[in-house]
Motif scaffolding. Structure first.
Motif, PDB file in Angstrom:
ATOM      1  N   PHE A   1       2.188   1.859  -3.527  1.00  0.00           N
ATOM      2  CA  PHE A   1       1.153   2.332  -4.447  1.00  0.00           C
ATOM      3  C   PHE A   1       0.808   3.801  -4.196  1.00  0.00           C
ATOM      4  O   PHE A   1       0.387   4.507  -5.111  1.00  0.00           O
ATOM      5  CB  PHE A   1      -0.091   1.457  -4.358  1.00  0.00           C
TER       6      PHE A   1
ATOM      7  N   ARG B   1      -7.948   1.291  -5.397  1.00  0.00           N
ATOM      8  CA  ARG B   1      -7.888   1.821  -4.016  1.00  0.00           C
ATOM      9  C   ARG B   1      -7.273   3.210  -4.002  1.00  0.00           C
ATOM     10  O   ARG B   1      -7.757   4.106  -3.301  1.00  0.00           O
ATOM     11  CB  ARG B   1      -7.088   0.873  -3.130  1.00  0.00           C
TER      12      ARG B   1
ATOM     13  N   ASP C   1       0.824  -1.207   0.000  1.00  0.00           N
ATOM     14  CA  ASP C   1       0.000   0.000   0.000  1.00  0.00           C
ATOM     15  C   ASP C   1       0.860   1.260   0.000  1.00  0.00           C
ATOM     16  O   ASP C   1       0.532   2.257  -0.656  1.00  0.00           O
ATOM     17  CB  ASP C   1      -0.915  -0.015   1.228  1.00  0.00           C
TER      18      ASP C   1
ATOM     19  N   PHE D   1      -5.366  -2.653  -5.813  1.00  0.00           N
ATOM     20  CA  PHE D   1      -4.604  -1.513  -5.301  1.00  0.00           C
ATOM     21  C   PHE D   1      -4.743  -0.297  -6.223  1.00  0.00           C
ATOM     22  O   PHE D   1      -4.786   0.846  -5.761  1.00  0.00           O
ATOM     23  CB  PHE D   1      -3.123  -1.876  -5.153  1.00  0.00           C
TER      24      PHE D   1
END
Length: 265
Positions: free
Chosen positions: A183, A216, A180, A213
């Protein structure tokens, strides 16, 4: 007398042929015209030093991991720096290592890491990662960084490939949270290359994770990904035990993240 002259000429030539910091094997030296007798002379005279059986360098300052990696490239090995290591080398957000920890350099490719490299004790530790995403390394997804006063070219995965390599190793919550962070910094990926890589990728779970991702974080490039051309397989993939099932990509994700992206599904 003639033997002494020949030795001096050979010494001068080896200093020209072998850059300071490069590590070579017997085959490399043999291809340059140096047999066992010459190698033994260089070792006795201090012009070469042995790092391991059949592995040599010119004496000098301590080697850095870049010297070792460049030397593997020059030996023709199918290895490249990828995954998390490639992302960090390109300035992506990463966790700061705790003091005293050794840097880890992740290598991908089809060749096995030589034993002497696995045992090398320097400023980094090399580990070989499995090639899960592609049958062969997509050459168009490799880039280069320069190192040292020689401007040695070191092959590394571009950000698009490195993210896929990173995701191929995600199998729990900690892997999700690490990915995360990367990204978050992936604001300038190239859609054309991404489409090509995602269509060629053979690892279903990695592709689903990437798209999850991507949505997201909602960077601008995500609108240009053609998901209709990406094979996502069928069935569910349990990545996080006890996680929440994402109904779009049929993967389990950490509960904390599922609540963050509920609007996407």
């Amino acid at each position: 007398m003639q033997k002494e002259v020949n030795n001096k000429l050979s010494t001068h030539r080896i200093e020209q042929l072998l850059p300071d910091g490069q590590v070579v094997n017997r085959e490399w030296l043999r291809n340059k015209g140096y047999g066992r007798t010459a190698i033994d002379y260089f070792l006795r005279s201090g012009k070469l030093e042995s790092l391991a059986r059949g592995i040599y360098r010119r004496p000098g300052p301590p080697l850095r991991w870049q010297h070792i990696y460049y030397s593997l490239q020059q030996m023709g090995m199918d290895l490249h720096v990828g995954g998390q290591s490639a992302l960090e080398l390109q300035g992506f957000t990463h966790y700061l290592s705790l003091g005293g920890k050794t840097t880890v350099i992740e290598l991908y490719g089809h060749d096995k890491l030589p034993k002497w490299v696995e045992e090398w004790e320097g400023d980094a530790r090399f580990i070989k990662k499995p090639m899960k995403c592609f049958k062969s390394t997509p050459k168009e997804a490799l880039t280069e960084i320069l190192f040292g006063h020689w401007d040695w070219r070191l092959k590394i995965s571009c950000a698009e490939l490195a993210l896929l390599e990173l995701l191929a190793g995600v199998h729990d919550e900690s892997g999700f949270f690490k990915a995360d962070k990367y990204f978050e910094s992936a604001t300038a990926l190239r859609p054309a290359l991404l489409n090509s890589l995602l269509q060629a990728c053979t690892h279903i779970q990695t592709k689903r994770l990437f798209l999850w991702f991507a949505h997201r974080h909602g960077h601008a490039w995500v609108k240009h990904i053609d998901e209709t051309q990406i094979g996502l397989g069928s069935g569910k993939r349990v990545i996080v035990k006890g996680g929440v099932l994402d109904k779009t990509y049929k993967i389990t994700v950490p509960k904390e993240m599922a609540s963050d992206v509920a609007d996407f599904f």
